[in-house]
Design a protein around this motif. Structure first.
Motif, PDB file in Angstrom:
ATOM      1  N   TYR C 169       1.226  -2.375   8.763  1.00  0.00           N
ATOM      2  CA  TYR C 169       1.497  -3.063   7.510  1.00  0.00           C
ATOM      3  C   TYR C 169       1.683  -4.559   7.745  1.00  0.00           C
ATOM      4  O   TYR C 169       1.232  -5.395   6.953  1.00  0.00           O
ATOM      5  CB  TYR C 169       2.730  -2.457   6.829  1.00  0.00           C
ATOM      6  N   TYR C 172      -1.631  -5.977   8.142  1.00  0.00           N
ATOM      7  CA  TYR C 172      -2.235  -6.093   6.822  1.00  0.00           C
ATOM      8  C   TYR C 172      -1.745  -7.334   6.094  1.00  0.00           C
ATOM      9  O   TYR C 172      -2.521  -8.060   5.454  1.00  0.00           O
ATOM     10  CB  TYR C 172      -1.969  -4.825   5.993  1.00  0.00           C
ATOM     11  N   ASP C 176      -3.956 -10.198   4.597  1.00  0.00           N
ATOM     12  CA  ASP C 176      -3.892 -10.478   3.167  1.00  0.00           C
ATOM     13  C   ASP C 176      -3.675 -11.970   2.907  1.00  0.00           C
ATOM     14  O   ASP C 176      -4.275 -12.553   2.001  1.00  0.00           O
ATOM     15  CB  ASP C 176      -2.744  -9.654   2.566  1.00  0.00           C
ATOM     16  N   VAL C 250      -4.315   2.292   1.645  1.00  0.00           N
ATOM     17  CA  VAL C 250      -4.445   1.844   0.253  1.00  0.00           C
ATOM     18  C   VAL C 250      -4.450   0.319   0.182  1.00  0.00           C
ATOM     19  O   VAL C 250      -5.219  -0.289  -0.553  1.00  0.00           O
ATOM     20  CB  VAL C 250      -3.288   2.413  -0.591  1.00  0.00           C
ATOM     21  N   TYR C 251      -3.563  -0.284   1.002  1.00  0.00           N
ATOM     22  CA  TYR C 251      -3.488  -1.747   0.992  1.00  0.00           C
ATOM     23  C   TYR C 251      -4.746  -2.364   1.582  1.00  0.00           C
ATOM     24  O   TYR C 251      -5.223  -3.396   1.126  1.00  0.00           O
ATOM     25  CB  TYR C 251      -2.238  -2.199   1.743  1.00  0.00           C
ATOM     26  N   ARG C 253      -7.682  -1.128   1.366  1.00  0.00           N
ATOM     27  CA  ARG C 253      -8.705  -1.048   0.336  1.00  0.00           C
ATOM     28  C   ARG C 253      -8.579  -2.212  -0.633  1.00  0.00           C
ATOM     29  O   ARG C 253      -9.562  -2.798  -1.065  1.00  0.00           O
ATOM     30  CB  ARG C 253      -8.592   0.294  -0.411  1.00  0.00           C
ATOM     31  N   ASP C 254      -7.328  -2.550  -0.910  1.00  0.00           N
ATOM     32  CA  ASP C 254      -7.085  -3.670  -1.818  1.00  0.00           C
ATOM     33  C   ASP C 254      -7.615  -4.977  -1.230  1.00  0.00           C
ATOM     34  O   ASP C 254      -8.302  -5.749  -1.914  1.00  0.00           O
ATOM     35  CB  ASP C 254      -5.578  -3.782  -2.065  1.00  0.00           C
ATOM     36  N   ASP C 257     -11.324  -5.053  -1.435  1.00  0.00           N
ATOM     37  CA  ASP C 257     -11.813  -5.471  -2.756  1.00  0.00           C
ATOM     38  C   ASP C 257     -11.752  -6.982  -2.913  1.00  0.00           C
ATOM     39  O   ASP C 257     -12.669  -7.601  -3.444  1.00  0.00           O
ATOM     40  CB  ASP C 257     -10.978  -4.815  -3.858  1.00  0.00           C
TER      41      ASP C 257
END
Lengths: 352, 352, 352, 352, 352
Positions: C169, C172, C176, C250-251, C253-254, C257
């Motif tokens: 995380y 991530y 991000d 899930v993150y 995938r975000d 996108d």
């Protein structure tokens, strides 16, 4: 110039599988040549009809039936006796086929394009059909190109690899000859492109553009003929047909590499020709620029002084300058000064 | 300028697997260098014929046979004694190969292009063949480039990784050297593009367009050489050959990344050069615009007054204006007014 | 202007895995920041050498080692003590990497580009390396960008999600932040494109073309940096690494996108800029047309009458028209009529 | 003109999943409409907060919660009570999303763009979020478009298919409405392109180029909105979500076909517009050619005779031609002949 | 000119599956023709309503129901009695469909475009719907094209293949006819392109550009119609529908090859037309260059001498040259020399 499409319309409405010749007639008669060979034996003859080949097929060894001339629907229709599907016969006769490979289980059908340098700098395209059976190969070409003479020569040699191999190796040899021919055509095309390139650099003439366009169209035709062969041989190599033995597969991979090399080279030609067109256009625009600058220089230098001279060519009674003894030399100075001044100004502004 | 295609035609019609040299001859003789190493031992010698290498292959350790010069069909043909397929020998001699990797089970064949900066700003292309066997590597280059000297230097060091690794690591080192060379060539090309870019901004001269075109063609050649390597190394990494051990695979991935980086950079160069051509063309059109405006300004200012002056230069007997004392000054005013008025009008209409 | 390629040549010939810094030096020193956190506890310190981090790794909780400055080969080489492969160390130091993700089993290595708006309207590119282990993250940036300050702020909060989550995380979050930065850069670029668009419509000046070209090149650079990230994160999402837990997926995938959104936007920018260049060129040609029409109007109206005037300015003794009292007015009429007639004729022919 | 990118920067640095509205505010308040229906029953009400919907979800039948207004972070955040992931809430509020579909197992999230014709010939883009649960659908639109009124009308009918079907069919209906809207927008765009085409053929004016450019940009925007929907619905159809029942899948295939049709049409528009731009440019160049020919004709016909006239306007004392009675008529003949001769010569050389 | 999109908007807001006709009405009435055949028997009649066909379906043999006219929603809606899904009926009536194939298990639905040469050199596009059931085929065409008359003729023959085959072979025959028609349209288009090419080489007129543009747009329309058929038939061949028997699959492969051939030819046409446009543009620019050179030659030769003549046309009292007996001839020499010198200079500088 080569027409873009062959007349297919005469076939419209006929039931599928009707054998009709489409394309030009490239040879007077349809000649049938038969070659039968085993490890030790070799027989070669001209035959009159497909039926004469049938006994050879029943014997051990490999039978190669080569037809020159694809227009004789009557004669070629008899190939059905080898068990060929009517659609295959139809495709052999229709010389407007796209390169393709079809596996019918008992035999496989390959149709492709042979290229050669024709007259008037145009590339000649001829259709070659190859049917590969367990122990036979049928090949059909449109006219007497002599492209497969070297294959016959190979078979002649008693200890050649082909004499020990199966029908698949023979089919490979035919395919290899066709692809080798591509290189020869490419070589000549490449030479013409190089020559045009030199011409472009040294000074293009009025025919340059037309030649450039002609070469682009030739490349397009080439690409259209060769491109599908890439997938065809690639597919052949991947999903192995039962008709192709593993020891022949290595050779297929080799001919596949050659095909990719051909396709690559064609793409390079296309890009080179595009680049040359752009260079031609840019040079053209540059020359236009230069010529227009000449115009501007002349206008700059001569039109304003001409105006002054016209002024003192007027016939007014009261023009005090005309009587002055300095009038004439001062006017000359003014005219020269005006021209030079404008030139200098435009130079400074970087307009010239 | 580099010709687009090498002469392949002399090979047409020969049976597949015939060893014929295609391409220029780049070295006088074909030199054979042999390096044999084990963890503790190292032997290095010049050999006269491939046969001398055979005893080394039977011993433990890795044997590297490096040939400089790809034109000597007689000598290189003897590589068959290592068990190489005739098609491999043929490909080694044919220096017009497309980059490819072929796994023959017992050994694998990799052919690729080495680039280096040649004279006259042209990129030199040389073909490198690498044969990777269980305990040996055979490499063939066209001329004495010295590119693999650093690999020999690495082997010299007793405790180098290569001394503990297999033949696959040695093959990787050779491959890595070739790809490293790409970066050097790209670096110089990039510098030339940057310089041209500066020249384009500061003021293009007549040679700019030609140089731009030349760089585009170089980039095209580069791309053609490097592009297939991408798939080749990518495929190598995916469908692992039994000849490549897992610990070497990490290194292959690294060289794969480098290749993608090279390909990416070439694509960027292509786009940058396209953008530069467009900028050049647009600037050219702009300059044309400017020059034509000059023409128009001159025509606007001087042609109409010249007409008036011509009118009063006519020799008609009955021209009342000529006798008037105001005729001359009024005409001057008219001429100045006309020129100024037209200029103002066109300005207002934003035509100038 | 940004150079197209970084100097890689100094590395050529070195054995693979040699740690050499490539790129500019962006910070004075290499600073090492260590953050260790568990659900309840948080420790943060500056460390002098990688070795100081080792005890933390043995404890429960997550360790984040962040290095600012990628040039200090000596210091960063010690990261080997975390079990990193020499190739990873080499890649961290080489700031000319292409974005990539490599899974080494025990840890994974991600290298990507961070963008930020630099001075002089140029986009700054900085390389970020992220190593994700079971319970640690190592991140290396080239200079003190402060981009990850908000991540540190998040960790500070006792009840933040990151404190309850694993190292994946944290990785991530870093990723991000980098992708979020892309949006900021895109936003500013978009504003500049919009401004240029307005300028193009209201009236382009001489700098418009140059700015257009500059923005296109910026977009090209952007695309080159971001494009590979798309595949990287896409691949990350598909073939799940064991290091990434499902709840983090899930993150990912975000962020995937977001990356696609960035890539899409860049493509749109490219198309918009191409369209603007075409509009610019077309307008330019249109203006040229207008100006040349002015020239033609002037030539049409004044040159023929000037010819007539010149005729009657000739000094022949026998010119009967000159003596006629109607000569002068008729000539005026002829001149006016000629000019008007030609204008009318060209109008009718739609040449003007 | 529409700005290229929405302001996302205010979100940078916030932790993932923070609900922040991005985009313009398109409605005053956020209105929540609830529709609950079973085979026989139907209830419809306006609710103040998401919590009021919860009891309905526990009952049999389908609940549709429709929110108009996507800016009210406070209110929409409560959707978490339906079990939505914070990232979904974040995406609903961020109206700068790319079209995507995400399956969260218990529910699925679809975000897409609704197009409508806005004022000033610009296409309006609005974001639609659809959350599909087992027995509920949540939809959020940015402003009161009324696009889904027909869906409400369908539900009103007691025996409509939707009343017998599940939540997936309702979601399909919403999707279908959005895609239907695309056709309406395309229709109007197509009419405008056709009108422009007519204008181009009948005679382009100064605004033609600008309109052409505007339509191209509109098409680009359209494409950017619709293109990803293709993959989204295609993926939806392939890897069936457990939330979509087989009988609804047929309808999804239908809407997929519509989407492909839309995408195809947009591509056709793009090509048609490109062709129109090329036609415009070519016509422009042709007109330039014509005008320049006019210039050349005038220069050809009048400038050389003017020169002759000027010669005989000179005031030299000794000009024998001036005294000859034939001087004047011969000069006329010479001038006419010169003009005509040059015209004829240039005609013959095909320069005119 | 053909409008780009058909009016679909009247359908917006209707529930899915509502049968509404979209498109022009191409025939007065909707005619229903029924053909029922078995190996030995054949029955053919005109029917008034779909219901009359139902008894035939219960009997052995193949039933072919052919409807001419796609606008009669009332009548065609009754096809539901054959078990067709409402979406299929909807698609049959909507003549703005994209080519597609949908397998509904019990039956399959194929919709495609039939092309024919219309009036005014425009290609007519008509939609053909084919429903293939176990023992029946339903086909719907928009107007009475007579394209399937040859299929009826085939069925008439007692021993035709179709009489021994299933419904799938009949459907294949219909498909084959449609694809055969493509070749006819392509042939005519190819002839027109060839004619335009000849015109371009021999000398383009003002209509050339417009015709070129028209042919490009026709090609675009063609491509849009045919392109999806490629995937459709390709998919049909790969994932065999249970409705298609293996012996028919060979025929499908044949029609697939034809489709690829059509698509290829269209792509070639596109490239040929692009090349022609480029050639046209380049020739245009070249002609402009030539004309501007004429202008420059004239300006070069005549403007400077005209200036000199104007000088000696001035009326200054003190112009010593005027009185000299050599003045006039020397001036002539000067004028000739000046013109010739400038010409020579510009030639040398290669400006002309």
């Amino acid at each position: 110039m080569r027409r873009l499409l062959k007349k297919r319309s005469r076939k419209a409405g006929l039931p599928p599988g009707t054998p009709v010749h489409i394309g030009e007639r490239r040879s007077e008669t349809t000649e049938l040549r038969l070659v039968h060979y085993e490890d030790g034996a070799l027989e070669r003859r001209q035959i009159a009809a497909v039926e004469e080949a049938l006994p050879y097929l029943a014997r051990p060894g490999i039978t190669w039936l080569h037809a020159v001339g694809a227009h004789d629907a009557e004669r070629l229709k008899r190939l059905e006796q080898l068990g060929l599907h009517p659609l295959v016969i139809e495709d052999i006769l229709n010389t407007d086929q796209r390169t393709k490979f079809e596996d019918y289980g008992e035999y496989a059908y390959l149709v492709l394009k042979m290229l050669s340098d024709g007259t008037e700098d145009a590339i000649e395209i001829e259709q070659i059909s190859i049917v590969l059976g367990k122990n036979y190969v049928v090949s059909v070409e449109e006219g007497p190109s002599g492209a497969f003479a070297s294959v016959e020569a190979l078979i002649d040699k008693d200890r050649a690899r082909v004499r020990q191999s199966g029908a698949d190796y023979l089919a490979y040899l035919l395919l290899d000859r066709v692809v080798d021919n591509y290189f020869i055509v490419l070589e000549r095309l490449g030479e013409r492109i190089d020559a045009l390139q030199d011409e472009l650099v040294s000074g293009p003439g009025p025919q340059t553009l037309r030649l450039l366009h002609h070469l682009r169209r030739e490349t397009l035709v080439l690409r259209r003929s060769v491109w599908p062969l890439r997938e065809v041989i690639g597919g052949l190599e991947r999903e192995r047909s039962a008709l192709i033995r593993p020891e022949t597969a290595v050779y297929l991979r080799d001919v596949y590499d050659h095909t990719i090399h051909v396709v690559d080279t064609i793409e390079t030609f296309r890009e080179v020709l595009s680049g040359m067109l752009e260079l031609y256009m840019s040079s053209s625009t540059n020359r236009l620029n230069e010529v227009i600058k000449v115009l501007t220089v002349i206008a700059t230098v001569f039109i304003p002084p001409t105006f002054i001279a016209s002024v003192y060519g007027m016939n007014f009674r009261h023009m005090p300058e005309l009587d002055s003894p300095w009038g004439y030399p001062v006017t000359w100075l003014a005219m020269l000064g005006l021209g030079a001044g404008m030139l200098a100004y435009f130079r400074k502004k970087r307009w010239l």
